[in-house]
Write a protein that holds these residues in place. Structure first.
Motif, PDB file in Angstrom:
ATOM      1  N   LEU A   1       0.830  -1.202   0.000  1.00  0.00           N
ATOM      2  CA  LEU A   1       0.000   0.000   0.000  1.00  0.00           C
ATOM      3  C   LEU A   1       0.865   1.253   0.000  1.00  0.00           C
ATOM      4  N   HIS A   2       1.909   1.259   0.804  1.00  0.00           N
ATOM      5  CA  HIS A   2       2.784   2.427   0.854  1.00  0.00           C
ATOM      6  C   HIS A   2       3.486   2.641  -0.482  1.00  0.00           C
ATOM      7  N   ASP A   3       4.100   1.583  -1.007  1.00  0.00           N
ATOM      8  CA  ASP A   3       4.896   1.731  -2.222  1.00  0.00           C
ATOM      9  C   ASP A   3       4.052   1.954  -3.475  1.00  0.00           C
ATOM     10  N   ALA A   4       2.850   1.411  -3.511  1.00  0.00           N
ATOM     11  CA  ALA A   4       2.035   1.520  -4.710  1.00  0.00           C
ATOM     12  C   ALA A   4       1.069   2.695  -4.683  1.00  0.00           C
ATOM     13  N   VAL A   5       0.697   3.164  -3.484  1.00  0.00           N
ATOM     14  CA  VAL A   5      -0.332   4.206  -3.412  1.00  0.00           C
ATOM     15  C   VAL A   5       0.172   5.463  -2.706  1.00  0.00           C
ATOM     16  N   VAL A   6       0.601   5.329  -1.463  1.00  0.00           N
ATOM     17  CA  VAL A   6       0.894   6.514  -0.642  1.00  0.00           C
ATOM     18  C   VAL A   6       2.083   7.297  -1.191  1.00  0.00           C
ATOM     19  N   ALA A   7       3.214   6.654  -1.397  1.00  0.00           N
ATOM     20  CA  ALA A   7       4.410   7.371  -1.849  1.00  0.00           C
ATOM     21  C   ALA A   7       4.211   8.035  -3.217  1.00  0.00           C
ATOM     22  N   PRO A   8       3.696   7.323  -4.230  1.00  0.00           N
ATOM     23  CA  PRO A   8       3.476   8.008  -5.511  1.00  0.00           C
ATOM     24  C   PRO A   8       2.469   9.154  -5.413  1.00  0.00           C
ATOM     25  N   ALA A   9       1.424   8.986  -4.610  1.00  0.00           N
ATOM     26  CA  ALA A   9       0.431  10.056  -4.478  1.00  0.00           C
ATOM     27  C   ALA A   9       1.047  11.295  -3.834  1.00  0.00           C
ATOM     28  N   VAL A  10       1.858  11.101  -2.813  1.00  0.00           N
ATOM     29  CA  VAL A  10       2.502  12.238  -2.154  1.00  0.00           C
ATOM     30  C   VAL A  10       3.464  12.933  -3.105  1.00  0.00           C
ATOM     31  N   LEU A  11       4.292  12.170  -3.806  1.00  0.00           N
ATOM     32  CA  LEU A  11       5.256  12.778  -4.718  1.00  0.00           C
ATOM     33  C   LEU A  11       4.567  13.507  -5.863  1.00  0.00           C
ATOM     34  N   LEU A  12       3.544  12.903  -6.432  1.00  0.00           N
ATOM     35  CA  LEU A  12       2.826  13.532  -7.536  1.00  0.00           C
ATOM     36  C   LEU A  12       2.088  14.785  -7.078  1.00  0.00           C
ATOM     37  N   THR A  13       1.452  14.730  -5.920  1.00  0.00           N
ATOM     38  CA  THR A  13       0.741  15.891  -5.404  1.00  0.00           C
ATOM     39  C   THR A  13       1.711  17.035  -5.116  1.00  0.00           C
TER      40      THR A  13
ATOM     41  N   GLY B   1      -0.882  11.393   5.518  1.00  0.00           N
ATOM     42  CA  GLY B   1      -1.163  10.045   5.040  1.00  0.00           C
ATOM     43  C   GLY B   1      -0.967   9.005   6.124  1.00  0.00           C
ATOM     44  N   ALA B   2       0.087   9.153   6.924  1.00  0.00           N
ATOM     45  CA  ALA B   2       0.319   8.206   8.020  1.00  0.00           C
ATOM     46  C   ALA B   2      -0.795   8.297   9.060  1.00  0.00           C
ATOM     47  N   LEU B   3      -1.231   9.523   9.376  1.00  0.00           N
ATOM     48  CA  LEU B   3      -2.350   9.689  10.312  1.00  0.00           C
ATOM     49  C   LEU B   3      -3.615   9.025   9.777  1.00  0.00           C
ATOM     50  N   THR B   4      -3.841   9.171   8.496  1.00  0.00           N
ATOM     51  CA  THR B   4      -5.033   8.596   7.888  1.00  0.00           C
ATOM     52  C   THR B   4      -4.978   7.072   7.909  1.00  0.00           C
ATOM     53  N   VAL B   5      -3.822   6.513   7.604  1.00  0.00           N
ATOM     54  CA  VAL B   5      -3.688   5.053   7.621  1.00  0.00           C
ATOM     55  C   VAL B   5      -3.914   4.520   9.029  1.00  0.00           C
ATOM     56  N   VAL B   6      -3.391   5.204  10.032  1.00  0.00           N
ATOM     57  CA  VAL B   6      -3.576   4.771  11.414  1.00  0.00           C
ATOM     58  C   VAL B   6      -5.043   4.916  11.826  1.00  0.00           C
ATOM     59  N   ALA B   7      -5.715   5.939  11.335  1.00  0.00           N
ATOM     60  CA  ALA B   7      -7.095   6.202  11.735  1.00  0.00           C
ATOM     61  C   ALA B   7      -8.121   5.399  10.945  1.00  0.00           C
TER      62      ALA B   7
END
Length: 134
Positions: free
Chosen positions: A42-54, A75-81
């Motif tokens: 999830l981190h490598d396929a979704v979170v990291a690319p989304a953050v870099l692109l945004t 993003g980390a707060l959202t994943v935890v929540a």
């Protein structure tokens, strides 16, 4: 400084050993490994690319790093929540999840946004002042 790093590294390895021992006693090793693999994917396929692109699309100039950092924390707060945000309604026992988690999550995201903005403005101010002093 090297001694400190070695000490912290040794403490981390010791704590990982304790965690592995406790996991072995619990007996849920396959479930935990599946969960960890899913988290990495999830981190490598979704979170990291989304953050870099945004960060690339929304911000130009020196604030890009600050915005990316804020997005990573959000993003980390959202994943935890997510578990409490996506829960299927109220539980039978009101003391299980007694707080207003969506509101608290939004407050935390607001604090992250405010700190990110202050950090970006502060960096810009320091850079402008350094240019003036030259």
């Amino acid at each position: 400084m090297r001694t400190l790093r070695v000490g912290v590294g040794a403490a981390g390895v010791a704590l990982m050993g304790v965690g592995a021992f406790l996991l072995g006693e619990a007996g849920d090793v396959p479930d935990v490994l599946v969960w960890l693999a899913g988290a990495v994917a999830l981190h490598d396929a979704v979170v990291a690319p989304a953050v870099l692109l945004t960060g690339l699309l929304l911000v130009r100039g020196g604030a890009r790093g600050s915005v990316r950092g804020g997005l990573l924390v959000a993003g980390a707060l959202t994943v935890v929540a997510l578990p409490v945000l996506l829960r299927p309604g109220r539980t039978a026992n009101p003391s299980v999840l007694p707080l207003d988690y969506p509101r608290n999550w939004l407050i935390a995201l607001g604090v992250v946004a405010a700190v990110t903005a202050l950090w970006a403005v502060g960096r810009r101010f320091v850079r402008a002042r350094a240019r003036r002093d030259d």
